[in-house]
Design an enzyme around this catalytic site. Structure first.
Site, PDB file in Angstrom:
ATOM      1  N   GLU A  50       0.849  -1.203   0.000  1.00  0.00           N
ATOM      2  CA  GLU A  50       0.000   0.000   0.000  1.00  0.00           C
ATOM      3  C   GLU A  50       0.875   1.242   0.000  1.00  0.00           C
ATOM      4  O   GLU A  50       1.566   1.534   0.968  1.00  0.00           O
ATOM      5  CB  GLU A  50      -0.898  -0.011   1.248  1.00  0.00           C
ATOM      6  CG  GLU A  50      -1.762   1.232   1.383  1.00  0.00           C
ATOM      7  CD  GLU A  50      -2.520   1.257   2.718  1.00  0.00           C
ATOM      8  OE1 GLU A  50      -2.814   0.183   3.282  1.00  0.00           O
ATOM      9  OE2 GLU A  50      -2.793   2.375   3.202  1.00  0.00           O
ATOM     10  N   ARG A  54       0.569  10.363   0.174  1.00  0.00           N
ATOM     11  CA  ARG A  54       0.914  11.480   1.062  1.00  0.00           C
ATOM     12  C   ARG A  54       2.096  12.269   0.555  1.00  0.00           C
ATOM     13  O   ARG A  54       2.502  13.240   1.191  1.00  0.00           O
ATOM     14  CB  ARG A  54       1.286  10.956   2.448  1.00  0.00           C
ATOM     15  CG  ARG A  54       0.185  10.210   3.133  1.00  0.00           C
ATOM     16  CD  ARG A  54       0.586   9.936   4.568  1.00  0.00           C
ATOM     17  NE  ARG A  54      -0.043   8.728   5.038  1.00  0.00           N
ATOM     18  CZ  ARG A  54       0.223   8.161   6.200  1.00  0.00           C
ATOM     19  NH1 ARG A  54       1.121   8.704   7.002  1.00  0.00           N
ATOM     20  NH2 ARG A  54      -0.393   7.064   6.564  1.00  0.00           N
ATOM     21  N   THR A  78      -4.254   6.189   1.916  1.00  0.00           N
ATOM     22  CA  THR A  78      -4.555   7.609   2.193  1.00  0.00           C
ATOM     23  C   THR A  78      -5.362   8.232   1.059  1.00  0.00           C
ATOM     24  O   THR A  78      -5.136   9.375   0.671  1.00  0.00           O
ATOM     25  CB  THR A  78      -3.279   8.439   2.462  1.00  0.00           C
ATOM     26  OG1 THR A  78      -2.298   7.641   3.131  1.00  0.00           O
ATOM     27  CG2 THR A  78      -3.590   9.626   3.362  1.00  0.00           C
ATOM     28  N   LYS A 138     -11.085  -1.445   6.621  1.00  0.00           N
ATOM     29  CA  LYS A 138      -9.932  -1.093   7.446  1.00  0.00           C
ATOM     30  C   LYS A 138     -10.456  -0.641   8.812  1.00  0.00           C
ATOM     31  O   LYS A 138     -11.548  -0.065   8.889  1.00  0.00           O
ATOM     32  CB  LYS A 138      -9.187   0.034   6.746  1.00  0.00           C
ATOM     33  CG  LYS A 138      -8.051   0.652   7.534  1.00  0.00           C
ATOM     34  CD  LYS A 138      -7.214   1.495   6.593  1.00  0.00           C
ATOM     35  CE  LYS A 138      -6.258   2.379   7.357  1.00  0.00           C
ATOM     36  NZ  LYS A 138      -5.171   2.855   6.497  1.00  0.00           N
TER      37      LYS A 138
END
Ligand SMILES: O=C(O)C(=O)C[C@H](O)[C@H](O)COP(=O)(O)O
Length: 225
Positions: A50, A54, A78, A138
């Site tokens: 993953e 960011r 994110t 998640k």
């Protein structure tokens, strides 16, 4: 992992959550590190990678990993906006992870056609997504939101939702999550220490990934909190 085709009926069993006990959460500053870093993770037994959106390098890193790293299943983390979901899909991400979820974001995730893992941290958030057919979620921020005891409490009333807890998890705390029936895998960044990544010390990353890939073996001896 929820995919549009399979989410409503049953939990998927071959998505990125099922490849290894740990999904590494990667922050890439230097795009030149993307490929060797991902190769080290895959070599260590963690094929689902993953890459968090960011940093400015993130989308390029996803593109490079998708094109160059054999055995990797690269995803984007994110993901906060519909535009980011689309950009990640265009870059070659095969799954999308969000820290939380809104109706708009859910629709954008679904519309990509990719596997996706929306973030939740309350029972009502879980039930809302469950009503939409989502079965893999998640749990974020895991440690701050109640950790393994919280998820253990959910397993009986909501037995058909699987979680990937992420946020503050360590090799020491991971086995107590992995021992739970409603945890498919955990997410974490501990196998990517910033000093090792900055030094391009891929041997250390590979060794830490290998230890992480064997964590499920340790759940036999752990007592879920
Ligand atoms: O970026 C996202 O989508 C997030 O939700 C946050 C990440 O999952 C955590 O930052 C990883 O947690 P650590 O293992 O504590 O570093």
């Amino acid at each position: 992992m929820t995919s549009p085709a399979s989410s409503a009926a049953t939990a998927a069993t071959t998505g990125p959550l099922d490849l290894a006990p740990v999904v590494p959460v990667v922050i890439i500053d230097d795009i030149e590190s993307a490929v060797p870093l991902a190769r080290a993770l895959v070599a260590g037994g963690l094929p689902a990678v993953e890459v968090t959106l960011r940093t400015p390098a993130a989308l390029g890193a996803i593109e490079r990993i998708a094109a160059e790293v054999e055995g990797a299943r690269v995803g984007a983390g994110t993901v906060l906006t519909p535009d980011q979901a689309k950009a990640a899909a265009d870059a070659g991400a095969t799954f999308l992870v969000t820290p939380g979820c809104t109706e708009t974001l859910y629709a954008a995730l679904r519309d990509t056609g990719l596997d996706f893992l929306p973030g939740t941290s309350t029972v009502s958030e879980v039930l809302r997504l469950r009503e939409l057919g989502v079965r893999d979620m998640k749990f974020f921020p895991a440690e701050a939101s109640g950790g393994a005891p919280y998820l253990k409490s959910l397993a009986s009333p909501v037995p058909d939702v699987r979680f990937c807890p992420t946020g503050g998890i360590t090799p020491a705390s991971a086995p107590s999550y992995l021992a739970l029936p409603n945890v498919a895998c955990v997410g974490g960044s501990w196998m990517l220490p910033s000093d090792a990544v900055a030094a391009r010390d891929w041997h250390t990353v590979e060794a830490l990934a290998r230890e992480a890939s064997r964590l499920r073996d340790k759940t036999a001896g752990s007592t879920p909190a």
